[in-house]
Write an enzyme that holds these catalytic residues in place. Structure first.
Site, PDB file in Angstrom:
ATOM      1  N   LYS A   1     -32.919  28.410  14.885  1.00 25.33           N
ATOM      2  CA  LYS A   1     -34.129  29.140  14.510  1.00 25.33           C
ATOM      3  C   LYS A   1     -35.419  28.424  14.895  1.00 25.33           C
ATOM      4  O   LYS A   1     -35.427  27.249  15.268  1.00 25.33           O
ATOM      5  CB  LYS A   1     -34.081  29.497  13.020  1.00 25.33           C
ATOM      6  CG  LYS A   1     -33.170  30.715  12.802  1.00 25.33           C
ATOM      7  CD  LYS A   1     -33.161  31.245  11.414  1.00 25.33           C
ATOM      8  CE  LYS A   1     -32.215  32.472  11.367  1.00 25.33           C
ATOM      9  NZ  LYS A   1     -31.944  32.904  10.003  1.00 25.33           N
TER      10      LYS A   1
ATOM     11  N   ARG B   1     -24.046  29.780   8.250  1.00 25.31           N
ATOM     12  CA  ARG B   1     -24.021  30.841   9.274  1.00 25.31           C
ATOM     13  C   ARG B   1     -24.530  30.236  10.579  1.00 25.31           C
ATOM     14  O   ARG B   1     -25.694  29.890  10.689  1.00 25.31           O
ATOM     15  CB  ARG B   1     -24.900  32.007   8.825  1.00 25.31           C
ATOM     16  CG  ARG B   1     -24.897  33.207   9.766  1.00 25.31           C
ATOM     17  CD  ARG B   1     -25.796  34.307   9.215  1.00 25.31           C
ATOM     18  NE  ARG B   1     -25.820  35.461  10.099  1.00 25.31           N
ATOM     19  CZ  ARG B   1     -26.597  35.552  11.181  1.00 25.31           C
ATOM     20  NH1 ARG B   1     -27.410  34.567  11.493  1.00 25.31           N
ATOM     21  NH2 ARG B   1     -26.566  36.620  11.937  1.00 25.31           N
TER      22      ARG B   1
HETATM   23  C1  7PJ Z   1     -29.615  35.599   9.029  1.00 20.34           C
HETATM   24  C2  7PJ Z   1     -28.827  36.735   8.901  1.00 20.34           C
HETATM   25  C3  7PJ Z   1     -29.651  34.646   7.960  1.00 20.34           C
HETATM   26  C4  7PJ Z   1     -28.096  36.078   6.809  1.00 20.34           C
HETATM   27  C5  7PJ Z   1     -29.848  36.797  10.798  1.00 20.34           C
HETATM   28  C6  7PJ Z   1     -30.663  34.922  13.565  1.00 20.34           C
HETATM   29  C7  7PJ Z   1     -31.409  36.072  13.004  1.00 20.34           C
HETATM   30  N1  7PJ Z   1     -28.061  36.980   7.799  1.00 20.34           N
HETATM   31  N2  7PJ Z   1     -28.987  37.473  10.015  1.00 20.34           N
HETATM   32  N3  7PJ Z   1     -28.863  34.944   6.882  1.00 20.34           N
HETATM   33  N4  7PJ Z   1     -30.238  35.644  10.234  1.00 20.34           N
HETATM   34  N5  7PJ Z   1     -27.362  36.281   5.714  1.00 20.34           N
HETATM   35  O1  7PJ Z   1     -29.456  34.791  13.448  1.00 20.34           O
HETATM   36  O2  7PJ Z   1     -31.367  34.083  14.202  1.00 20.34           O
HETATM   37  O3  7PJ Z   1     -30.334  33.623   7.974  1.00 20.34           O
HETATM   38  S1  7PJ Z   1     -30.363  37.376  12.349  1.00 20.34           S
END
Ligand code: 7PJ
Length: 294
Positions: free
Chosen positions: A234, A268
């Site tokens: 990020k 994640r």
């Molecule tokens: C997240 C997400 C996060 C959860 C995205 C990216 C943007 N879902 N979906 N947490 N980020 N739960 O992956 O850079 O931080 S999309």
């Protein structure tokens, strides 16, 4: 300074398959699978169908505990994708992966229609970055199906969230907001024990807000749920390192180690294998002498 290693509270999610997911042994690693019909769209941040399935397979082989499939970009300034387009992107991948693997699939969507179709095709977790705000049909769906549900904090919506995010106390405000969303979910009939909370790194936050949330991630344990952290590649890493997305692996891994020390349950990430190595080593250090005498 707070203690460097925070206990990871014990929680167990129950999947529709009857299997359970817990982070009692080590934090879980969720692999990110972003899908679009065009593999060259969005600078390779997303994958077309054959590539997506192949990448999903590879993450399973690398030991992913969950695969999070998404067909709508939620990056700052992005437009919403219509449901039929989102379905066209994610459904073939979900069908293929659920047929091939026992690794649970999570559907990253704000739309109940997409989540419902994904669950019908074998997905077992809902990851809603709007925390049930975007679609009034999502809470009843989560309640009815009983699947684990991720509620993420976001200030506003993707189109506008980075306009001028301000907080007096980012950790306190994010925690209170998530507490309210958990109460909303439970009121709608979602089982308390199936809820995962996520501070939403990058979603309506300045760099300092993101860093403060990571530094004090353990505060979220007060909510009494599993905690998820999505810091992978990020913008805060870009700012610290002066590096484009493709060169944020090691920075991402540093955040995984920080989250592991804070007792985070689910990481994640884009890069499953290295993240898994980090959580395994962090867990061994956490246990210290209890890990082994050899
Ligand atoms: C997240 C997400 C996060 C959860 C995205 C990216 C943007 N879902 N979906 N947490 N980020 N739960 O992956 O850079 O931080 S999309």
């Amino acid at each position: 300074m707070d203690a460097p290693w925070v206990e990871r509270p014990q929680h167990t999610l129950t999947l529709p398959s009857g299997r359970t997911l817990s982070a009692d042994g080590r934090p879980l690693v969720m692999g990110i699978l972003n899908v679009t019909p065009d593999s060259f769209s969005d600078g390779g941040r997303f994958l077309g169908l054959p590539d997506a399935v192949e990448h999903g397979r590879a993450m399973c082989a690398d030991g992913a505990d969950i695969i999070d499939v998404g067909g709508e970009s939620t990056r700052p300034g992005s437009d919403a994708v219509p449901a039929d387009e989102e379905l066209r992107r994610v459904m073939p991948v979900i069908k293929e992966l659920t047929a091939e693997t026992t690794v649970p699939i999570s559907i990253d969507t704000q739309k109940a229609e997409v989540a419902a179709a994904a669950l019908d095709a074998g997905a077992q977790v809902i990851n809603d970055v709007s925390a049930l705000r975007a679609d009034p049909a999502m809470a009843p769906l989560a309640a009815r199906t009983g699947v684990p549900l991720v509620l993420m904090h976001m200030l506003g919506e993707p189109k506008t969230m980075q306009a001028d995010p301000t907080y007096d106390d980012v950790v306190g405000e994010v925690t209170a907001w998530l507490r309210e969303r958990v109460a909303f979910a439970v009121e709608a009939g979602v089982r308390d024990g199936q809820i995962v909370v996520d501070p939403g790194f990058g979603f309506g936050k300045r760099i300092g807000h993101n860093l403060e949330l990571l530094r004090r991630l353990d505060a979220l344990h007060a909510l009494g749920h599993m905690v998820m952290a999505g810091t992978s590649r990020k913008a805060m890493l870009g700012r610290i390192l002066g590096a484009p997305e493709a060169e944020r692996l090691h920075g991402s891994l540093a955040t995984v180690a920080c989250a592991a020390m804070a007792g985070c349950h689910i990481m994640r990430v884009h890069d499953v294998r290295p993240a898994l190595e980090v959580v395994k080593v962090c867990e061994a250090v956490r246990r210290g002498m209890a890990y082994g005498r050899a």
